[in-house]
Scaffold this active site. Structure first.
Site, mmCIF file in Angstrom:
data_model
loop_
_atom_site.group_PDB
_atom_site.id
_atom_site.type_symbol
_atom_site.label_atom_id
_atom_site.label_comp_id
_atom_site.label_asym_id
_atom_site.label_seq_id
_atom_site.Cartn_x
_atom_site.Cartn_y
_atom_site.Cartn_z
ATOM 1 N N HIS A 47 3.126 5.143 3.161
ATOM 2 C CA HIS A 47 2.737 4.202 2.087
ATOM 3 C C HIS A 47 3.419 2.856 2.312
ATOM 4 O O HIS A 47 4.626 2.717 2.123
ATOM 5 C CB HIS A 47 3.135 4.773 0.721
ATOM 6 N N HIS B 218 2.691 -1.745 2.360
ATOM 7 C CA HIS B 218 1.822 -2.898 2.054
ATOM 8 C C HIS B 218 2.052 -3.954 3.123
ATOM 9 O O HIS B 218 2.976 -4.754 3.027
ATOM 10 C CB HIS B 218 2.143 -3.465 0.666
ATOM 11 N N GLN C 210 -5.437 -4.072 -6.330
ATOM 12 C CA GLN C 210 -4.121 -4.403 -6.916
ATOM 13 C C GLN C 210 -4.204 -4.830 -8.390
ATOM 14 O O GLN C 210 -3.378 -4.457 -9.202
ATOM 15 C CB GLN C 210 -3.501 -5.545 -6.087
ATOM 16 N N HIS D 117 -2.358 4.559 -5.990
ATOM 17 C CA HIS D 117 -1.146 4.296 -6.743
ATOM 18 C C HIS D 117 -1.395 4.974 -8.090
ATOM 19 O O HIS D 117 -2.312 4.569 -8.813
ATOM 20 C CB HIS D 117 -0.945 2.805 -6.955
ATOM 21 N N GLU E 212 2.478 4.959 -11.612
ATOM 22 C CA GLU E 212 3.717 4.260 -11.223
ATOM 23 C C GLU E 212 4.270 3.616 -12.484
ATOM 24 O O GLU E 212 4.124 2.424 -12.724
ATOM 25 C CB GLU E 212 3.464 3.211 -10.131
ATOM 26 N N ASP F 264 6.908 1.554 1.345
ATOM 27 C CA ASP F 264 6.200 0.803 0.291
ATOM 28 C C ASP F 264 6.253 -0.704 0.527
ATOM 29 O O ASP F 264 5.227 -1.335 0.739
ATOM 30 C CB ASP F 264 6.740 1.172 -1.097
ATOM 31 N N TRP G 172 8.402 -7.599 -4.107
ATOM 32 C CA TRP G 172 8.950 -6.476 -4.877
ATOM 33 C C TRP G 172 10.246 -5.921 -4.304
ATOM 34 O O TRP G 172 11.011 -5.295 -5.002
ATOM 35 C CB TRP G 172 7.915 -5.350 -4.978
HETATM 36 FE FE FE2 Z 1 2.572 0.647 -3.178
#
Ligand code: FE2
Length: 424
Positions: free
Chosen positions: A57, A59, A152, A210, A213, A309, A315
Site C-alpha cells: 500500500h 501513494h 481520493q 481505503h 481509516e 503508505d 501526510w
Molecule cells: Fe493510503
C-alpha cells in the site's frame, strides 16, 4: 553454466547454510553445498536471504513532495488533504514521473521489488494516472508495480470520480479503489462499496479500498465490503486497507466480523507508520494506537500485509522506503514480540504482501523468480531488530543493488573495537 549462485544463506523458515542457484532468471536449485559453477558467485556467510520486500500500500503520486508548497505542521490527516489540494493544480506529468522514479530507486536500494500504489483519480486531467502508467512500464524490469484507481475526494462526494475512475481503468490501471468512510453519509459509503465491487466484478479486476481509516467504532464499511465480496464471488480478490476503526470497535462485534472476513478471504493491509501517526488525534489521554487488530486477524487465518503508505509527502514527513521500518513499527504497535509472532510480522512485508498483489513465482523455491535480497542479518528476527544493510538485491538473477556491510570502528585507549550489533 548458471548465472548466479549465492552460497551459505540462511532462509526465512530457519534452514541454514543453503546455496541458491539461478539460471535464465529463475531459481533452479536450493540445496546445501551445490557443486555447480556460475558466472557470478556470492558467499553470503550465513546471512539471511529473503524474497524481495513487498509494499502492499503506497501513494507514488504524492511521494517526495515534502515541503511543497509548505509543510504539514499539525501532522493531521485533514491538513494533509488540504495540502495535497493546494499542490494538485501545480502538478505536471513530468514532475510526478521524476519523483516516482527517484522513489523507485530508493525502493530498489531497500530491497522492495513489488509495490501496489494507489493513484488519485479525483483529478479530471488524470495526470498522476498517465504519469504512473509510464513509470509502471519503465520500471518493469526491476519492480512489479500495480496501480489502484483511488477516488481520493470520494467516489460520490467528488462528482467526476466515477467517470474518472472508469477512464483510469480503461487506460490500464489494474485495481478498483475506494474510500467509503469519506463519503458524505454511512449510506453513501455503503453504496460506494456496492458500486465499486460490482464494477470490479464486471471488469474481472481486484478491489483494494481505503476502508474505515477512522477512529469511529461505528465505521463498519468492512462488513459491507465482505458482504459484496461474497455476493459477487470476489473471494480472494478483495483487500481492505487500513481498517483502523476495527481498533476501536466493540469486541463482541469484532468476534462476529472476523469469521465473516475469513470466509470471504479478504486480505487486510495495515499501514503501521501512518496509522500510529494519524489515528487517535482526537484523543487526549489515553490515546488509541489506531492500527487494526493485526494479531487477531492473523490468528483468524486472514492474510495481513503491511504497507508504507506515504513517504516524504503531505501526510508523512519521514521514511526512506524501508519496509523493515514498517514491520518494526507494526510489531511494536501490535505488541507482537513473541518469537513466532515476529516471524509472522516478517511475512507481512514478504509472502503475505505477495498474496495481496497476487504475484506469480514469488518465493525462494526452485521454479520461483530469481529475485531476492541478502541482508546483513542472520534471521528475520535479527533483521527486524537491526534494520540492516541490504547487501545484495537480486532481480531475475542479476545483482541490481549493492550496499557494503555496515560496522563501526571504535578507537579506544590501546585497542580498536569493531561493533556490528550481532547477538550472540
Ligand atoms: Fe493510503
Amino acid at each position: 553454466m548458471l548465472d548466479l549462485i549465492i552460497r551459505k544463506v540462511n532462509l526465512p523458515d530457519g534452514r541454514k547454510g543453503f546455496d541458491i542457484a539461478i539460471k535464465d532468471g529463475a531459481i533452479v536449485d536450493v540445496a546445501a553445498n551445490l557443486k555447480a559453477k556460475a558466472k557470478r558467485e556470492i558467499d553470503a556467510t550465513g546471512r539471511l536471504a529473503s524474497p524481495p520486500f513487498v509494499d502492499s500500500h503506497f501513494h507514488m503520486d504524492t511521494t517526495l513532495t515534502y515541503g511543497q508548497p509548505r509543510v504539514n505542521e499539525s501532522g493531521t490527516l485533514l491538513e494533509g488533504i488540504e495540502l495535497w489540494g493546494e499542490l494538485k493544480p501545480h502538478l505536471t506529468v513530468e514532475s510526478i514521473k521524476a519523483r516516482a522514479m527517484q522513489f523507485c530507486h530508493w525502493a530498489i536500494a531497500r530491497g522492495t521489488l513489488a509495490i501496489r500504489s494507489h493513484v488519485d483519480v479525483s483529478d479530471d486531467r488524470l495526470l498522476a494516472v498517465n504519469a504512473l502508467l509510464e513509470v509502471r512500464e519503465e520500471i518493469k524490469p526491476y519492480i512489479d508495480l500495480q496501480l489502484v484507481a483511488f477516488p481520493q475526494d470520494g467516489y460520490f462526494r467528488y462528482p467526476a470520480s466515477a467517470a474518472n475512475l472508469e477512464r483510469a481503468l480503461d487506460l490500464g490501471v489494474d485495481v478498483v479503489g475506494g474510500i467509503p468512510h469519506f463519503e458524505r453519509t454511512m449510506a453513501e459509503g455503503a453504496a460506494s462499496v456496492k458500486a465499486l465491487c460490482e464494477l470490479a466484478a464486471e471488469r474481472g479486476l481486484a478491489v483494494d479500498m481505503h476502508c474505515d481509516e477512522s477512529d469511529d467504532p461505528l465505521s463498519r464499511h468492512i462488513e459491507t465490503l465482505v458482504f459484496h465480496t461474497q455476493r459477487l464471488g470476489l473471494q480472494g480478490r478483495v483487500t481492505g486497507s487500513h481498517l483502523t476503526s476495527m481498533h476501536s470497535m466493540d469486541n463482541y462485534y469484532v468476534s462476529k466480523l472476523l469469521p465473516l472476513m475469513a470466509e470471504a478471504r479478504v486480505h487486510v493491509v495495515a499501514n503501521p507508520l501512518m496509522n500510529i501517526t494519524l489515528q487517535g488525534r482526537h484523543d487526549t489521554y489515553p490515546k488509541r494506537r489506531g492500527m487494526t487488530r493485526v494479531k487477531e486477524l492473523l490468528e483468524a487465518g486472514i492474510n495481513v500485509a503491511f504497507g508504507h503508505d506515504g513517504m516524504m509527502d503531505p501526510w508523512y514527513s519521514l521514511g526512506s522506503h524501508d519496509m523493515i521500518d514498517v514491520a518494526h513499527m507494526g510489531l511494536h504497535v501490535g505488541q507482537m514480540t513473541g518469537v513466532k509472532q515476529m516471524r509472522r510480522i516478517f511475512d507481512t512485508i514478504t509472502y503475505n504482501g505477495a498474496k495481496v498483489l497476487g504475484l506469480e513465482g514469488y518465493g525462494l523455491e526452485p521454479g520461483c523468480n530469481g529475485d531476492m535480497v541478502i541482508l546483513q542479518a542472520s534471521t528475520p528476527q535479527e533483521a527486524l531488530r537491526l534494520r540492516p544493510a541490504r547487501l545484495f538485491v537480486v532481480r531475475r538473477g542479476k545483482v541490481i543493488a549493492e550496499t557494503p556491510p555496515v560496522a563501526s570502528r571504535l578507537e579506544l585507549v590501546n585497542r580498536t573495537v569493531e561493533v556490528d550489533f550481532r547477538y550472540p
